[in-house]
Design a protein around this motif. Structure first.
Motif, PDB file in Angstrom:
ATOM      1  N   LYS A 115       0.610  -0.770  -0.214  1.00  0.00           N
ATOM      2  CA  LYS A 115       0.186   0.008   0.514  1.00  0.00           C
ATOM      3  C   LYS A 115       0.698   1.503  -0.219  1.00  0.00           C
ATOM      4  O   LYS A 115       0.658   2.409  -0.189  1.00  0.00           O
ATOM      5  N   THR A 116       2.257   1.585   0.460  1.00  0.00           N
ATOM      6  CA  THR A 116       3.210   2.160   0.794  1.00  0.00           C
ATOM      7  C   THR A 116       3.386   3.010  -0.059  1.00  0.00           C
ATOM      8  O   THR A 116       3.609   4.214  -1.275  1.00  0.00           O
ATOM      9  N   VAL A 121       3.478   6.247  -6.005  1.00  0.00           N
ATOM     10  CA  VAL A 121       3.149   6.274  -6.779  1.00  0.00           C
ATOM     11  C   VAL A 121       2.326   6.702  -7.271  1.00  0.00           C
ATOM     12  O   VAL A 121       2.434   7.815  -8.135  1.00  0.00           O
ATOM     13  N   ILE A 122       1.493   7.002  -6.960  1.00  0.00           N
ATOM     14  CA  ILE A 122      -0.243   7.584  -7.234  1.00  0.00           C
ATOM     15  C   ILE A 122      -0.032   8.879  -7.192  1.00  0.00           C
ATOM     16  O   ILE A 122      -0.213   9.826  -7.606  1.00  0.00           O
ATOM     17  N   ILE A 167       4.652  13.017   0.963  1.00  0.00           N
ATOM     18  CA  ILE A 167       3.331  13.441   1.947  1.00  0.00           C
ATOM     19  C   ILE A 167       2.262  12.485   2.157  1.00  0.00           C
ATOM     20  O   ILE A 167       1.406  12.390   2.777  1.00  0.00           O
ATOM     21  N   SER A 168       1.759  11.619   1.068  1.00  0.00           N
ATOM     22  CA  SER A 168       1.113  10.684   0.480  1.00  0.00           C
ATOM     23  C   SER A 168       1.387   9.670   1.197  1.00  0.00           C
ATOM     24  O   SER A 168       0.373   8.967   1.694  1.00  0.00           O
ATOM     25  N   VAL A 169       2.652   9.007   1.347  1.00  0.00           N
ATOM     26  CA  VAL A 169       3.151   7.479   1.874  1.00  0.00           C
ATOM     27  C   VAL A 169       2.859   8.340   3.569  1.00  0.00           C
ATOM     28  O   VAL A 169       3.026   7.975   4.975  1.00  0.00           O
TER      29      VAL A 169
END
Length: 257
Positions: A115-116, A121-122, A167-169
């Motif tokens: 998931k990380t 990537v997204i 920041i997504s991670v």
């Protein structure tokens, strides 16, 4: 056969990637981020031209690199990307789907790693595409006040992408830790926006604000800190993202789904 039995992380990543793109929240989030980035870049371009053309010299921005328009828009757009990243895990806890995920991937660390990677990537690709499109859309509006140097622009766009990935991670890690969409949003908003502003309002605590994720990220993307160079800002932001995922893993390891 489970991902744990195959012993291959790529299979888990492929499964999480497929799940991410088969839910409408991903598409809605990216669409919202695109609209917000476009609107913000246009607004900042118009503001820059207006400031340069008015009769008040103190407002002048001068000729600006168009990548800086995307920097300004990122302050708002990042929260859409944060919401997208956290939903990769909090939505499964809210619906109970996490039980099925862990049956297929019994090793929680493998699931969280997959998931990380997907969140990174997204988030990173979205940041690059949005920043590129938004800044290029602003260029005609900037006219003589906008400068497009290909290498500088590419560096600016990649910096936005790297910030967006980290920041997504960070958001995914907090989501894994708290398991609640509402709780995750509140904590991230406090850490990213409220706490740095509170620390900066006091001379004693102001230096501590430089080590908050958004401030460190701004230092990396914009070179906006006098306390340390951009590379150190990137290191601080990476540390926040790493600690968030580590905390999420410990929670997953100690508690049942």
């Amino acid at each position: 056969m489970t991902a744990a039995n195959t012993g291959r992380l790529p299979g888990a990543v492929a499964a999480e990637w497929t799940k991410a793109w088969t839910v409408r929240s991903t598409w809605w989030s990216l669409a919202a981020a695109a609209v917000l980035m476009g609107a913000a870049c246009v607004q900042f371009a118009i503001f820059t031209v207006s400031a340069n053309d008015n009769n008040d010299p103190s407002d002048d921005k001068g000729v600006i690199a168009i990548g800086t328009i995307a920097f300004s828009a990122l302050d708002m757009v990042q929260f859409v990307l944060i919401g997208l990243a956290m939903l990769l895990i909090t939505s499964e806890y809210s619906t109970g789907a996490i039980r099925g995920t862990l049956q297929w991937m019994p090793r929680g660390g493998e699931m969280l790693a997959a998931k990380t990677l997907v969140a990174a990537v997204i988030g990173g690709l979205a940041g690059i595409v949005l920043a590129a499109a938004g800044s290029l859309a602003a260029l005609p509006l900037l006219g003589r006040w906008g400068e497009l140097d290909p290498l500088t622009w590419l560096g600016d766009i990649l910096a936005v992408g790297l910030y967006s990935a980290l920041i997504s991670v960070f958001a995914l890690g907090v989501g894994a830790l708290l398991r609640s969409a509402v709780g995750t949003l509140i904590v991230i908003f406090l850490v990213v926006m409220v706490l740095p502003a509170s620390l900066q309002s006091n001379d004693i605590t102001a230096p501590a604000a430089d080590f908050m994720p958004a401030i460190a990220g701004a230092a990396f993307v914009r070179g906006a800190s006098e306390a340390y160079p951009p590379a150190f800002g990137l290191l601080i932001l990476t540390a926040w993202a790493t600690l968030a995922v580590a905390a999420g893993y410990l929670t997953l390891h100690r508690r049942d789904a």
